[in-house]
Structure formats: C-alpha cells, structure tokens
Design a protein around this motif. Sequence first.
Motif, PDB file in Angstrom:
ATOM      1  N   PRO A  74     -24.575 -36.808  18.458  1.00  0.00           N
ATOM      2  CA  PRO A  74     -23.365 -37.409  19.017  1.00  0.00           C
ATOM      3  C   PRO A  74     -22.129 -36.950  18.249  1.00  0.00           C
ATOM      4  N   GLY A  75     -21.063 -36.796  18.958  1.00  0.00           N
ATOM      5  CA  GLY A  75     -19.806 -36.485  18.305  1.00  0.00           C
ATOM      6  C   GLY A  75     -19.628 -35.002  18.030  1.00  0.00           C
ATOM      7  N   ARG A  76     -20.682 -34.200  18.191  1.00  0.00           N
ATOM      8  CA  ARG A  76     -20.496 -32.763  17.965  1.00  0.00           C
ATOM      9  C   ARG A  76     -20.234 -32.091  19.294  1.00  0.00           C
ATOM     10  N   PRO A  77     -19.030 -31.545  19.468  1.00  0.00           N
ATOM     11  CA  PRO A  77     -18.712 -30.967  20.764  1.00  0.00           C
ATOM     12  C   PRO A  77     -19.482 -29.670  20.988  1.00  0.00           C
ATOM     13  N   PHE A  78     -19.751 -29.395  22.216  1.00  0.00           N
ATOM     14  CA  PHE A  78     -20.403 -28.165  22.613  1.00  0.00           C
ATOM     15  C   PHE A  78     -19.326 -27.092  22.633  1.00  0.00           C
ATOM     16  N   SER A  79     -19.625 -25.929  22.082  1.00  0.00           N
ATOM     17  CA  SER A  79     -18.553 -24.968  21.893  1.00  0.00           C
ATOM     18  C   SER A  79     -18.755 -23.698  22.715  1.00  0.00           C
ATOM     19  N   VAL A  80     -17.684 -23.220  23.325  1.00  0.00           N
ATOM     20  CA  VAL A  80     -17.740 -21.884  23.930  1.00  0.00           C
ATOM     21  C   VAL A  80     -16.599 -21.099  23.306  1.00  0.00           C
ATOM     22  N   HIS A  81     -16.725 -19.800  23.293  1.00  0.00           N
ATOM     23  CA  HIS A  81     -15.711 -19.005  22.603  1.00  0.00           C
ATOM     24  C   HIS A  81     -14.763 -18.343  23.583  1.00  0.00           C
ATOM     25  N   THR A  82     -13.537 -18.778  23.554  1.00  0.00           N
ATOM     26  CA  THR A  82     -12.502 -18.106  24.332  1.00  0.00           C
ATOM     27  C   THR A  82     -11.277 -17.993  23.446  1.00  0.00           C
ATOM     28  N   LYS A  83     -10.470 -17.024  23.741  1.00  0.00           N
ATOM     29  CA  LYS A  83      -9.275 -16.814  22.921  1.00  0.00           C
ATOM     30  C   LYS A  83      -8.179 -17.793  23.332  1.00  0.00           C
ATOM     31  N   SER A  84      -7.309 -18.095  22.392  1.00  0.00           N
ATOM     32  CA  SER A  84      -6.205 -18.977  22.727  1.00  0.00           C
ATOM     33  C   SER A  84      -5.166 -18.197  23.539  1.00  0.00           C
ATOM     34  N   GLY A  85      -4.278 -18.906  24.226  1.00  0.00           N
ATOM     35  CA  GLY A  85      -3.317 -18.272  25.121  1.00  0.00           C
ATOM     36  C   GLY A  85      -2.326 -17.361  24.391  1.00  0.00           C
TER      37      GLY A  85
ATOM     38  N   LEU B 210     -17.950 -41.916  35.099  1.00  0.00           N
ATOM     39  CA  LEU B 210     -17.459 -40.557  35.340  1.00  0.00           C
ATOM     40  C   LEU B 210     -17.301 -39.879  33.988  1.00  0.00           C
ATOM     41  N   VAL B 211     -18.009 -38.756  33.823  1.00  0.00           N
ATOM     42  CA  VAL B 211     -17.917 -38.002  32.569  1.00  0.00           C
ATOM     43  C   VAL B 211     -17.301 -36.649  32.898  1.00  0.00           C
ATOM     44  N   GLU B 212     -16.225 -36.306  32.202  1.00  0.00           N
ATOM     45  CA  GLU B 212     -15.540 -35.052  32.498  1.00  0.00           C
ATOM     46  C   GLU B 212     -15.554 -34.138  31.288  1.00  0.00           C
ATOM     47  N   ALA B 213     -15.953 -32.893  31.506  1.00  0.00           N
ATOM     48  CA  ALA B 213     -15.969 -31.908  30.437  1.00  0.00           C
ATOM     49  C   ALA B 213     -14.930 -30.840  30.749  1.00  0.00           C
ATOM     50  N   TRP B 214     -13.959 -30.714  29.881  1.00  0.00           N
ATOM     51  CA  TRP B 214     -12.879 -29.747  30.093  1.00  0.00           C
ATOM     52  C   TRP B 214     -13.111 -28.549  29.184  1.00  0.00           C
ATOM     53  N   TYR B 215     -13.247 -27.375  29.808  1.00  0.00           N
ATOM     54  CA  TYR B 215     -13.405 -26.159  29.021  1.00  0.00           C
ATOM     55  C   TYR B 215     -12.074 -25.801  28.374  1.00  0.00           C
ATOM     56  N   PRO B 216     -12.127 -25.024  27.299  1.00  0.00           N
ATOM     57  CA  PRO B 216     -10.875 -24.574  26.690  1.00  0.00           C
ATOM     58  C   PRO B 216     -10.034 -23.847  27.730  1.00  0.00           C
ATOM     59  N   ASN B 217      -8.725 -24.000  27.638  1.00  0.00           N
ATOM     60  CA  ASN B 217      -7.771 -23.349  28.532  1.00  0.00           C
ATOM     61  C   ASN B 217      -7.783 -23.902  29.947  1.00  0.00           C
ATOM     62  N   THR B 218      -8.423 -25.030  30.150  1.00  0.00           N
ATOM     63  CA  THR B 218      -8.240 -25.713  31.421  1.00  0.00           C
ATOM     64  C   THR B 218      -7.097 -26.689  31.225  1.00  0.00           C
ATOM     65  N   THR B 219      -6.712 -27.323  32.329  1.00  0.00           N
ATOM     66  CA  THR B 219      -5.526 -28.155  32.331  1.00  0.00           C
ATOM     67  C   THR B 219      -5.389 -29.078  31.136  1.00  0.00           C
ATOM     68  N   TRP B 220      -6.414 -29.886  30.901  1.00  0.00           N
ATOM     69  CA  TRP B 220      -6.269 -30.917  29.885  1.00  0.00           C
ATOM     70  C   TRP B 220      -6.921 -30.551  28.567  1.00  0.00           C
TER      71      TRP B 220
ATOM     72  N   PRO C 123      -5.710 -27.400  26.761  1.00  0.00           N
ATOM     73  CA  PRO C 123      -5.028 -26.107  26.770  1.00  0.00           C
ATOM     74  C   PRO C 123      -5.265 -25.272  25.513  1.00  0.00           C
ATOM     75  N   ASP C 124      -5.351 -25.913  24.371  1.00  0.00           N
ATOM     76  CA  ASP C 124      -5.417 -25.159  23.126  1.00  0.00           C
ATOM     77  C   ASP C 124      -6.770 -25.249  22.454  1.00  0.00           C
ATOM     78  N   GLY C 125      -7.677 -25.971  23.061  1.00  0.00           N
ATOM     79  CA  GLY C 125      -8.945 -26.223  22.394  1.00  0.00           C
ATOM     80  C   GLY C 125      -9.804 -24.985  22.292  1.00  0.00           C
ATOM     81  N   GLU C 126     -10.705 -25.010  21.341  1.00  0.00           N
ATOM     82  CA  GLU C 126     -11.678 -23.935  21.240  1.00  0.00           C
ATOM     83  C   GLU C 126     -13.040 -24.448  21.685  1.00  0.00           C
TER      84      GLU C 126
END
Lengths: 245, 428
Positions: free
Chosen positions: B14-25, B294-304, B306-309
């Motif tokens: 718990p508490g450990r986010p799942f990570s994908v690698h994308t570059k920041s904007g 309702l559980v929502e998962a926002w990937y990095p660089n999606t609307t909500w 924006p800066d996450g990795e």
Amino acid sequence: MQLKSTQIEQLTKVFETIVNLVDEVTLKVEPEGISIRAMDPAHVALVDFEMKKEAFDEYKLEEPVELTVDLKTVVNVLKRVEQELVIKLKEGENVLVILSEGAVKKRFNIPLIESAEESLKIPGIEFETVVELDSSLFKNAIADTSIIGDYATVKVEGDALFFSSKSDENVVEIRIDKENCISFKKNDAKSHFSLEYLKDMAKVADIKTLNKAKLSLGNDLPLRLEFEGDYTRLLFFLAPRVEAD
Amino acid sequence: MYDDIFNLQKRVKPGRPFSVHTKSGLCVLCRGTKMLCGKTSCPVVLRYHQNMRVAPLIDTLNLEGSSPPSVFVGRVGYPKVSIGPLIPPVHGDTSILDTPEKWVGKSMNEIVAMRSQLVRGKYSVRVDQVENGGRLVDIVREIAMAKNPAEVDATLFKKPRGGLVLSDAVQPHGPSAPLKSLSVDGLKIDRRIDKAYSDTDLFAKDAVLTLYQNDVSVTRIQRAFSVGSFGLGDNRKFVPTRWSITAVDDTISKHMVERVKDYPWINEYRVYESWSLDNRFIVLMIPAAWSYELVEAWYPNTTWNPDGEEVAIFSSSEGYGGRSKYAEIGGCYYAARLATSEHLEREKRQASIVILREAHPGYIMPVGVWNVRENVREAVRKAPRRFNTMSEALGYVQTRLDIPLSTWVANSWMLRQRLFQRRLDDFT
C-alpha cells in the motif's frame, strides 16, 4: 399491547447501536419480552437483542406481534421521550404509537413497514476461548487501536488478551492480563476484525446496565461479543477479515 | 481461493505508486513535433489550430448563430455570477454541440472543434435575480429551457477574447465577451420543463426526478437547473454550471440507489468496459448489497497528473448507507454513480459496484464529467462478461488494464473489503 418503561435511556442507546448496522428491523414482542435479530446489508455483522418483560414497568400483551419499523425514526423519537415511555399499537391500523408521559404529553405515530427479512440463524460455532471483562476496558482497547489502523487483531496468548493494529510503520498493542478480567477460559486464538464495526459495537459500553463484555474467539473465526445486564442481553457476531500480518 | 488472496496480499504494497517512465513536458524544445511530453497529440497545437479556425468568424461585435441551445453560468464572484448563452458563429442544427449524451466515440479533436466555436456571452447578475433580472436574463432562461437550437443575435460590448476554456467538470467552450443585448428567434420551450418551471410549489429535487422519469436528458435538466428554473418560488437561484451538473447527477442517482436497494442481488460477477479518449473504464458488478466506488488512475502527463513521474491513483466510495461528505474525487463520482444506478434500476437488480478507470497519456485535456457518465453508460449498455467467482472476474479485469491488480487492490476500499472481509454466511 401496551408496554411502559421509565428506563428510556437504555433502550434508546441499544437501538442507537443497532441502527449503525441496519436501517429496518423487526421488533418481536412476545410473552417473555421483546427481541430484535438483524444482519447488516454486507452480511458481516449480526445483532441479537433481548429485553425481558421484567425490564418494563408494565407489559401487557394479548398476542405476540412483529413490528417492522424504520429504526432511525424510532431512535429519533425515543430521544424526545421524557420520564415515561409508552409503546402501543393503533387498533386496526399498522401504526406504532409511542407516547411520552410526563408534565408534557407527547404522541408519535410511526407507520409499520412490510417485513422483507427472512429469519436469521445465529452461527453455531463452538468457541474454546471465552474472556469476560469490564465493558469499559473493551471500549478503551477498541478506541486505542482505532487510532492506528482500520482493522484490529484480537488474540489470546498465554494469560493475556491482546488487541493490536498497525498501518504503515505505526503499531499499537493493548494487553489485558488475566487478573484484570472477570473470567478467562483460555486457549490460544487469533482473528482479525474491522474496527469500523468494532467501534460501533463498543458504544454499548456506555450503557450502565451492560457493564460486562464477553468475548468468544477462535482462529480466523467470527467474534462473538455479548453484553449482558439483569434483564437485557445484546449479542453480536462479527465476521473476521483474512488480512495477513 | 484463500491461497490466491494471500498471495495477492503479499504482493500489495500500500502507498507505493505504480510507476511508468515518461519524460516531463518540454514544450519549447518540442514545439509540437517530437511529442517529447509523451502525449499522443500536442494540446498546444490543437488549441492553436482551433483558435485560428474560429477566430475570423467571431471577430465581431454582433454575433449571430444557432445556440444548440446552451447556456453557461459562471461561478467566479458568487453570489454575483456571469450568465449567458453559448453561441457558435454558424446557423442550422447545432444541437450536437451541447449534447454530451451523443459524444461517446468522438475524438479529442472533434470535441475541441465542436466546443471551441461556442462563444460565451456574459451578463452579470446576482444569483437570486432569477425573475426580476430584466429581458436579457429572461432570454437566457428561455434558451436554457428550449428543446431546439435557437437563432440568437447577440450584441457585444467587446469582441470575443480568449481561447478554449477547460474545466474538469464542465465541457470546454470557446472565447467569451460581455453581452450588451440579446434577441432570440424560433425558440421552442420543452413543455415538460416549462411545467416544472411554472410550478412554484414543486421542490427542485422533485422537479429533477420528475423530468428524468419523463425521459428529459440529464444535460437538458442540468441546463434548466442552472438558470434557476426549479424549486420553490422564493428559493430559485442561478446555479453555476459545474455545480448544477453534480447537483443533478447526485439528486437522480441518490433516488435510483434507494430504489435499487429494494431489488434482489445480481446472480454473478460482471465486468463491463468502455474505451474512449485514451481512457479505459472497467465496471465490476459484485453480487452483494449496494455499495459503490470509483477508482481513478492518472498516468503522468494526463490532465490531473501533469508533472508526475508515476501513476497517481485516487478513489471515493460509499457503503450501503451512502456518504455525507462531498466525494474526494469530485463530480465524476456522482456522474458514474448515476450511470450505474440507473442501469441497475432498469434491470431491477442490486449489486456492489467498483469502477476502475485508467486515464492514459492520450487524455491530454479535461473534457468534463460527461466523459465519465457517458462512458460508464456506454459500458453498461453492452453485454458484460460474466463470472462465477471474484477471482475469475479479477483475473479478466487484469487482462483489460495495464496497472497491476495488486495496485488496484491496495487503492480500492471495496476490493479489499471483498477480498479480505469474510461474511457470516461463510460460517453457518
């Protein structure tokens, strides 16, 4: 039917505890006394309540009746009753009448609802471990553990009863030794339970006449939690969680 | 079965986010050519093109066009708010421009193209000036209660300015301009809405429910709601568009849920799905008493995010008794509750519902909560996959989503409850 009581607080508090589990209940009024048996919609907790006729100042009953009511309304009404409570049925109509007798006389009519609940069976589990203690000790242990986590591990190990919980790195453990319990039938046992439910059940400890709590435990078995007073008994069963350590 | 659960449990951190690698904007370096930000199309370029296309048509102080019909009530400055129609610089049947019920399957480009041509006229009023606000206010209300596109002629104090306006809750709209005067032609009022409007003894809640039961679309109810058309005479107020959307979703779904609670449980586990705008929606129905998450998962660089990795996951839920506080994740919670509870009500069945949403990088900008409502509606319109056990259902869910099941479980109250909380029935 006509029931009279001056111990309004006790009945109100019992109903307040039950209303946390279910909205609608069927109150059985029988020659020996009144009773409610209900299960929460998630089928995690069951409550079985009995109040003997001796607990009432007057207990007049022509024939047994089953009254299905919206319990929240009944609780709200009971909170407004002062001095003496009178419960009656309106002749020929499906309406429960609750009167408050005193300097000011109040009258509440509550419509009965159609019962949907089938009869519920109490789980027939043989428990090897039974601990009886002051209900305030139980209530405090639940309050302590719920600061930390969402579920509690309740266990008997050696000569003590333990309540524990954890979340992330936070840990809490409450230990109540055998000497501080009223009775202690030991056999090591351990199960996990949702604190959301335990907190609601622990509120019973506020009822002065129900000052003893009897916990029956097993390994990954439901908790049997019984509060008993002179003419009143409140029994809960709570299904365990299979949360790993 | 419990072996599976324990294995699952071990993998959950718990508490450990799942990570994908994308570059920041890095918009300056990229300039819409290399997609350095990881999005699949460039929001800067998309907005620019739309503005360029629409700009010459609305470079005017006198805007004429067919309002879909549509109105907007702002929230800034409450209790003094800006109200007015949304007017495109085109004539004809523009109704699609404000009918989100028909937008599922449209691309981000199409939605932006539709909405960016809508110019928002603004006229400032106190929220309680519903009846005595003058002719202009009356026209805005008539447009909001109309059933067909209305020919609107607006005189503006200034030329429309600004670009595409975005919000999480409300569908986007184009530039805005202060209104001087307004005239309207060929407008037909929806009789059902007019009836509720004329009844000043009818509570707003009952008006909403009656209209919904009479097949008035949620969008149309919400539009009329926002201009204070419903409720007891003295209490009527303008309601900012974003609040009115959630108020209507909440009111209708609360009512549906109470009815659903009287129905028998479904007989199996069901998985429904809908894919759109690079969003994946999975609706899991569990044979149990009503509860909802309702559980929502926002990937990095999606609307909500924006800066996450890392993928950010949020959720809100309610048990059988409902909830008293506003949902943490906002209006989409109520929109999806409407979509699922209305489905159960139609089927006369009860269930526990978990919705899992993955918002992937192609979801470059917010389009409004209709996206959630209409996609969940779309999902439950189709036949579900049916399963006998929770394990089988979750096994299938895993093949449809990218985020590991263990991460979903760690972030979902309801999945944990179902997997780890036993029931008394297991012991009798």
